[in-house]
Structure formats: structure tokens, C-alpha cells
Design a protein around this motif. Sequence first.
Motif, PDB file in Angstrom:
ATOM      1  N   PHE A   1       0.192  -1.367   0.092  1.00 37.96           N
ATOM      2  CA  PHE A   1       0.009  -0.160   0.206  1.00 37.96           C
ATOM      3  C   PHE A   1       1.117   1.112   0.185  1.00 37.96           C
ATOM      4  CE2 PHE A   1      -3.163  -2.683   2.963  1.00 37.96           C
ATOM      5  CZ  PHE A   1      -3.368  -3.520   1.291  1.00 37.96           C
TER       6      PHE A   1
ATOM      7  N   GLY B   1       2.100   2.501  -3.065  1.00 37.75           N
ATOM      8  CA  GLY B   1       1.112   3.352  -3.618  1.00 37.75           C
ATOM      9  C   GLY B   1       1.100   2.342  -5.126  1.00 37.75           C
ATOM     10  N   LYS B   2       0.969   1.262  -5.008  1.00 37.77           N
ATOM     11  CA  LYS B   2       0.798   0.602  -6.456  1.00 37.77           C
ATOM     12  C   LYS B   2      -0.391  -0.717  -6.186  1.00 37.77           C
ATOM     13  CE  LYS B   2       5.209   1.299  -8.157  1.00 37.77           C
ATOM     14  NZ  LYS B   2       6.831   1.055  -7.634  1.00 37.77           N
ATOM     15  N   MET B   3      -0.340  -0.644  -5.357  1.00 34.16           N
ATOM     16  CA  MET B   3      -1.131  -1.768  -4.518  1.00 34.16           C
ATOM     17  C   MET B   3      -2.500  -1.268  -3.745  1.00 34.16           C
ATOM     18  SD  MET B   3      -1.433  -5.641  -3.714  1.00 34.16           S
ATOM     19  CE  MET B   3      -2.809  -6.290  -2.578  1.00 34.16           C
ATOM     20  N   LYS B   4      -4.046  -1.019  -4.574  1.00 32.46           N
ATOM     21  CA  LYS B   4      -5.093  -0.037  -3.171  1.00 32.46           C
ATOM     22  C   LYS B   4      -5.315  -0.436  -1.877  1.00 32.46           C
ATOM     23  CE  LYS B   4      -9.251   2.126  -4.691  1.00 32.46           C
ATOM     24  NZ  LYS B   4      -9.284   2.191  -3.857  1.00 32.46           N
TER      25      LYS B   4
ATOM     26  N   SER C   1      -9.046   0.971   2.254  1.00 33.14           N
ATOM     27  CA  SER C   1      -9.030   2.469   2.696  1.00 33.14           C
ATOM     28  C   SER C   1      -7.965   3.121   3.313  1.00 33.14           C
ATOM     29  CB  SER C   1      -9.568   2.515   4.423  1.00 33.14           C
ATOM     30  OG  SER C   1      -9.589   3.839   4.881  1.00 33.14           O
ATOM     31  N   PRO C   2      -7.981   4.691   3.187  1.00 32.84           N
ATOM     32  CA  PRO C   2      -7.005   5.999   3.193  1.00 32.84           C
ATOM     33  C   PRO C   2      -6.591   5.320   4.798  1.00 32.84           C
ATOM     34  CG  PRO C   2      -8.767   6.509   2.618  1.00 32.84           C
ATOM     35  CD  PRO C   2      -9.182   5.348   2.842  1.00 32.84           C
TER      36      PRO C   2
ATOM     37  N   ASP D   1      -2.849  10.394   2.504  1.00 33.30           N
ATOM     38  CA  ASP D   1      -4.568  11.014   2.604  1.00 33.30           C
ATOM     39  C   ASP D   1      -3.910  12.237   3.674  1.00 33.30           C
ATOM     40  OD1 ASP D   1      -7.136  10.681   2.368  1.00 33.30           O
ATOM     41  OD2 ASP D   1      -7.063   9.893   5.475  1.00 33.30           O
TER      42      ASP D   1
ATOM     43  N   ASN E   1       1.959  11.283  -3.520  1.00 38.93           N
ATOM     44  CA  ASN E   1       1.436  10.712  -2.999  1.00 38.93           C
ATOM     45  C   ASN E   1       1.947  10.547  -1.515  1.00 38.93           C
ATOM     46  OD1 ASN E   1      -1.121  10.143  -3.684  1.00 38.93           O
ATOM     47  ND2 ASN E   1      -0.467   9.086  -4.757  1.00 38.93           N
TER      48      ASN E   1
ATOM     49  N   ALA F   1      -0.262  -0.967 -10.275  1.00 42.79           N
ATOM     50  CA  ALA F   1      -1.704  -1.039 -10.564  1.00 42.79           C
ATOM     51  C   ALA F   1      -2.298  -1.912 -11.819  1.00 42.79           C
ATOM     52  CB  ALA F   1      -2.420  -0.002 -10.117  1.00 42.79           C
TER      53      ALA F   1
END
Length: 874
Positions: A51, A54-57, A60-61, A98, A218, A451
Amino acid sequence: MKYMSGNEIRKRFLKFFEDRGHLVLPSASLIPQDDPTLLLIGAGMAPFKPFFTGKMKPPSPRITTCQKCVRTGDIENVGRTARHHTYFEMLGDFSFGDYFKKEIIPWSWEFLTKELELPADKLWVTIHPTDDEAYEIWHNVVGVPDERIVRLEENFWETGSGPCGPDSELHIDMGEERGCGRPDCKPGCDCDRFLEIWNLVFTQYDQHEDGTYTPLANKNIDTGAGLERLASVLQGKPSNFETDLIFPIIEYAAKVAGVEYGKDKKTDVSLKVIADHVRSITFMIADGVLPSNEGRGYVLRRVLRRAVRHARLIGIEDKFLNGAVDVVIDMFKEPYPYLVEKTSFIHKVIEMEETSFLRTLRQGCDLLYTEIESLKKENKTVLDGATAFRLSDTFGFPRELTAEILEEEGMTMDDKAFNEALEVQRKMARDARDDKTGRPVIYNTRSIDLASLKVDEGAQCGKIVAMYPAHDAQPVESMEDGKKAAVITDVTAFHAEGGGQLGDTGRIIAPAGVMQVEITKKLPDGATIMIGTVTEGTVAVGDEVKFEIERGRKNDIARNHTATHLLHAALKQVLGDHVNQAGSYVGPDRLRFDFSHFSPVTEEELRRVEEIVNDQILAAKDVTIEELPIDEAKKRGAVALFGEKYGSIVRVVTVPGFSMEFCGGVHVGNTAQIGMFKILSESSTGAGVRRIEAVTGHGALNYVREMEDMVKTAATGLKCRSNDLCARICALQSDYKAAEQKISELEGQIAKAQVSDAASSVCDIKGVPVLVQKVSAGDVEALRSLGDQMRDKVGGVVVLADVIDSGKINILAMAAKDAVAKGIHAGQIVKEVARVCGGGGGGRPDMAQAGGKDASKLDEALKTALTVIEGQIK
Ligand SMILES: [Zn+2]
Ligand SMILES: [Zn+2]
């Protein structure tokens, strides 16, 4: 400041961040998922690595957790300092692109000062010297006075290349009396006055291979606060060990040992080691780690053995771990209710391992004390390194214990020789590991948009987005035939290995080349990579390629995989609910299933399991695969294996009315496709783990054919028809017995003949009848019986030599009572005879044996016998 229990602190932390929009996730399993670089989870952020890039979602952020952690790098320091542990819990909150500094800094302050009511004037803050943004917020928004904000160079978090950034630590002033007394004492000082209680990491840069930094698109937040530390502060305890998260275990161990905590430094160290290690053991086993000699299983074994050894140091001789485990379970059953369900499993694993280690300890002690005795006899005080190393390497007897026992005897061991032996062994282990198939290559995927990668098993074609030499992490643009290669495509039809199941093989057809795919697997960051050999032309990044999966092999794998699920469910039915998967291999040729069970599975139970599985196959049931929210899946009763992954959606494989499991693997559409299921073997693989090997479909057919061939070969060899094989074997066995009987009769007759022959060769020396003769007896046993008979017949001295071959002679001397009375000593006779023909031996006056090596000297040796005898007679 008010007292707060460890469980309360954990709850308050999670609630605080839940109120601020965070998803509360349960602690991940201590066993890392899909990360071959990691043995055990050692930090709160470890399960979230994909996570953070930033390459896997993430689901929740904003996420918050209390993560179980095991670290054993500093195991020697456990118990010797206030805050080293092998097991601890880390509270953390995470922002994935976030919120950032301006939220987390005031929140952390609010949590510590309002929620936990720590005195604000005792809190200090450290920041990185360049981080003026953090300074602004700490000083102007939160209101921390300038003199309590310390700029430290070390406040920067990085791990080589990848996301990194400055961090900011919160420290609490434990009071001048705990410090060094220097006027400039502040966080960063070596003394104990300032205790770090929370670290906030601001991941804002991407570090490149060349050492330069660029800002991340991010920005992330990753924080970690040690639960035990916070508890020590809120409970006013000098170390983490006195908190309610650990102390009850110390009390228990002290009670069993009959010692008191706080009276003796050495005893306290052992009590702390035991308390720390028992927590590790309990949580590791509950998460599915089983003792073994490698990997995380070895970590568990080592920790468990240290606990047992320290128990012995304070006088606990018998098994005690399970009693201590019960204390741990009682302390942690509220936040971790699954511990209660797993109690009997944990007990059984520990029972076996502790019993076997206590046996090791006793064996090792026996060996060591024997060595000590012989050292004493030789007036030596140093145990050689080779023996000490053998104790540790072969018997698993800990080196420190050897040293301790030697010390009690006023001795030492040769540490240098021990280290040399250890180094040799380590080198061998390293060489074995460096071998090409060993360490996994971590391919550099930083240039790829992970992603956007897709797995679609129906896909016909895709495009190559990255390519590597198979044993090299750095990408290349193209590769030609003959080269081992690894490729990643934007869409792939190849199913990766996982959960014990082998991945797909096949071909990737490029416009100007072909690659044979031998292995398909998932990288830690989630990308599917196909590894194999370029067999024709050139394959290059950017190529549009076609996929050809080896269907037959894939179908065989699917049969074995679905059969594994059926086997799992059938074992639960027949053996009980404690049966859990401990490992598996699913290949095209066969399947292997390891499971927890504490005694061998009987022949009858295996038959029932086989029948149940085959009934499910014959019932021709459709297998369904669904993607479900995890809670929904659990509600329906899906079997969760150890350590399933985070993520709200799971894949559930169902054989209606019989089996339901979380599984990402390849399966048949209908159970009938499995064909037939046949168990090949059942065995043990270690403490409390059994292994079943089985075949299905083509594998079962091959198995039946092999059996048939074997029967045919045996029948041909025995000259009968297959159907008559058993009768033929019975007949042969009784023929054989009769023949054996005959041989032994004949041997008796030969011996008798030799005995009566002998009478004619007896001579008389000074009134004693003497027989010196070569015989053929065959072995020592027969020679002795022959000797008995001859002595009885001759009545004086008998010396027999039996030549086995030119290099081996058995020599025997026997004397009757009155010959001994006249001075005959059989032992001295054989000694002399053996010496002449190059051997040795001896014995009593009336009976002695020896061996010779040179048959050409035998005649001379037997003449010597006569001289010796003559000399002995008084
Ligand atoms: Zn200081
Ligand atoms: Zn499965």
C-alpha cells in the motif's frame, strides 16, 4: 497521570483513530503474506508495504492497527535491559496518500495529553534538522516550547531506495533522577532520562538508486508506538517487564521455581527471558508457526529452547511451558479471542517440542559429564572445541549451557576452535543457500505501474512491460535465444504459484521470438512474473505476445488442488476438528498435504478418508468459486487457513455440502473431473504434523499401472501367474525354511567330523594333552562351539585357527580346568599367536579369542603356540 491497563491503552488508541476516520484492522498474522524476504512480521507497517508504494490499493486510505511483532535480532539482550523483547505489540496509524503532518502531529499530542493524560510539560519532541514544516506545527499549532523541540540528524527513515522521509519522535521525561545529570541532557542523550514513546514517520520522498530524492506524489504517514512502553509509563513501572502485559508470567514462573522476583539479578534475568519468550511462543504457534530447523520454525524452536534453558537455570527441571502459556492466554484472550480456540493446539505443539528438548538436554548433559570425567583423569581443564561444537550441532545442546556447566567444574572450552568449527559449518550453509535455486531474486519493478497489471485467465494475448535476466534484479530491454529470462506483461493468463500450488507453464509467443515459461509466481508487490528460457529469436519489452498455457498440466494441477480441499474436509470428518492445514504441495504429478494431528492415521482411517473423497468425486458436484467480503465468507463457514490476508474481498472455493475454503488456486469445474483419488502414503514430518501424499486422475492411473507392472515382474521372476503369487511365496518360504534346517544339520556333521579327526593330531606336552590345529568354522560363534567340543574331547589345551580369508584369521584358545591348574593361560597363548600373524587379542586363562591379519604367517604362529604352552606348564 492515571493508571491504565495494557488492554485499555490498546482499545483507546484504536478508538481514537477510528473516531478520526480510520479503518480498524485486526493485527495481521505474524507470518508475512507473499513476502519471501521476511521471516516474521516485525513492525506495524510491515503488512502494508504494497500500500505504501502506492501500487496496490488499500481497503481504506486511513488504517489503524495494533500489530503483533516478533524480532529476534537482539535476543541476547532480552532480560538484560528494560525494553528489549522478542515479542511486542506496536500501535500505529497509517495514511496512504491521505492526511499528513498537519493532522498527525496535533492528533498524537491530543492522544497522549488528553486521552492518556500524560503531563504536557514532560513531553519532548525531536525532528529532523531540515524539517521546518514539522517545527512550525509543533511550535505554532500544538504550542510545544522551542526548548523542548530537538533537531536530530538521525530522525530520517530510509531503507536504501524507495519511499523515505523525515520522522519525529515523542519522548517523555522520566525525571532527573533517571538521567546522567549533565545540564544539556535532552532526547538523543545516551542516558535513560528520556524515553521514546512514539515515532511519526513522514514518508514524503522517493529515494533513487543514484542517491537523489524527489518528492512523492502521494505522501504517507506511518507511526509506531510500543504498547509495552506506553504501559510502563502509565503504570509507573521502571521497565516493560513489570507491566500487566508481562508481569503475571514472571509471577507464575517465580512460583513454579520457588524463587522471588527482585532478590537476585541473575534469577531476574531468567524470569524476564522466560516471560518474554513464552509470549513469543504462544503467539507464533497460534499464528501457525511450527518448530523446525529452518526459517521461522527455527526462530520458534530457538526461543522455546532458550525459555526451557532459563527455566532450568532457576531450578525448574520439569515441563512447565504450557502452564505459562495458559497465563498468557488468560491475559490476552480479550483482544485476541482466537487464542482460546487454539489452546489445545498450542499445548500439543509445545508438549512435543519441550519433551524432546528436555531429552536433548539430558543426553547432552550425559555426554558432557563423561567428557568432564576424562578431562579430570588427564588433569586437563579445557574442553576441545570439536566436542563442544558436536554437542551443539548434533545434539542441539546450547553452547552457553556447555560453558556454564564447564565453569561449575572449574573448566573452560576452546572458544577459538568452536568458532572455527562453526565458521566451517556456516560457510557450508551459505554455499548451499547461494546455489542458483536458493535465494529468490527481488526484481526491480519501480518503473512499472503495478496497479494497472491484470491477471485474466481467459486472456489470449498481452504486452511485455518489463523483462529481466532470470537471476538479475535489474531490467533489460530485450533478450535472445538461449537466455534465462523473466517477464512481466500488462495482462497475463498465467496463474502464479501460491498456497503450495505450482504455477502455470507454457509458451509466450512474441513477434520475433518465443519464450518457454517454466515458473510463474507473484512478486512481493503483487506483480505476476513468468520465468523461463527464450528458446527462439528475440523477445523484447513492448512486444505484443500470445499466451499458450500447457492445458494438460494445468488440468492435472486443478484435479490435485480440488482433491486437496476434499482431503482436508474428509480428514476433519474422520479425525476431528483439530485437523488444520500446515502446508501443502499441489503439482501435476501428485499432491502432498501436511496437517496437525498427534498420532499416526490408522490404515482404517485412511481407507475411510479415501472413500469419502471418492464419494464426493463420484457425486459429480459442481465446484463454485466466488469473491465475497471476508465477514460474509466467515459467516458461511469457510475454512480460514492460518494467516489469511487483509483485504475486504476473499475468494471462496466451495464443493456444495462438503467443503468451503478461502483459496486463490486453480480448480476443476466439477468434482467428477478428478477421476479417482488414491492415497500413496502417510507419515510424520515433525512434532504434531502428519503428511499424506496422494494422486488423482492421470497420477492414479499411473500408480495402478506401476503396481500392475510390479506384480507382473514378480510373477515372472517366481515363474507363476499373477493370481498365484501369494501361494507361490508361501511355498517358497517353507522350501527355504526346510533348506535352512538341512544346512544347519550338515554344518553339525562337518563339525563332528573335524572333532573326531582332531583326536589323531593331539600331542602330549609334559603330561598335558595339546591340540593345535587349523579348522574351518566360518564365524566366531561356530568356532567357539567347535572349540568347546574339542576341549571336552581332548581334555587339555586346544588352539584353533580359522582362516576366513588371506587377511583375516580368527584364533581361539581353550583350556580344561586341570590344564589351567598346571599353568596354562589361554589369553597369553592367543596374544602371542596373534602377534606373529599381525593381529591382537586376549582373554581369560580358560578361554580367549584373537584376530590375525596375515595368513602366510599362520604356520609359524601355530608353532609359537606350542613353545608358549611348553613354557607355561609347571
Ligand atoms: Zn542524559
Ligand atoms: Zn486451495
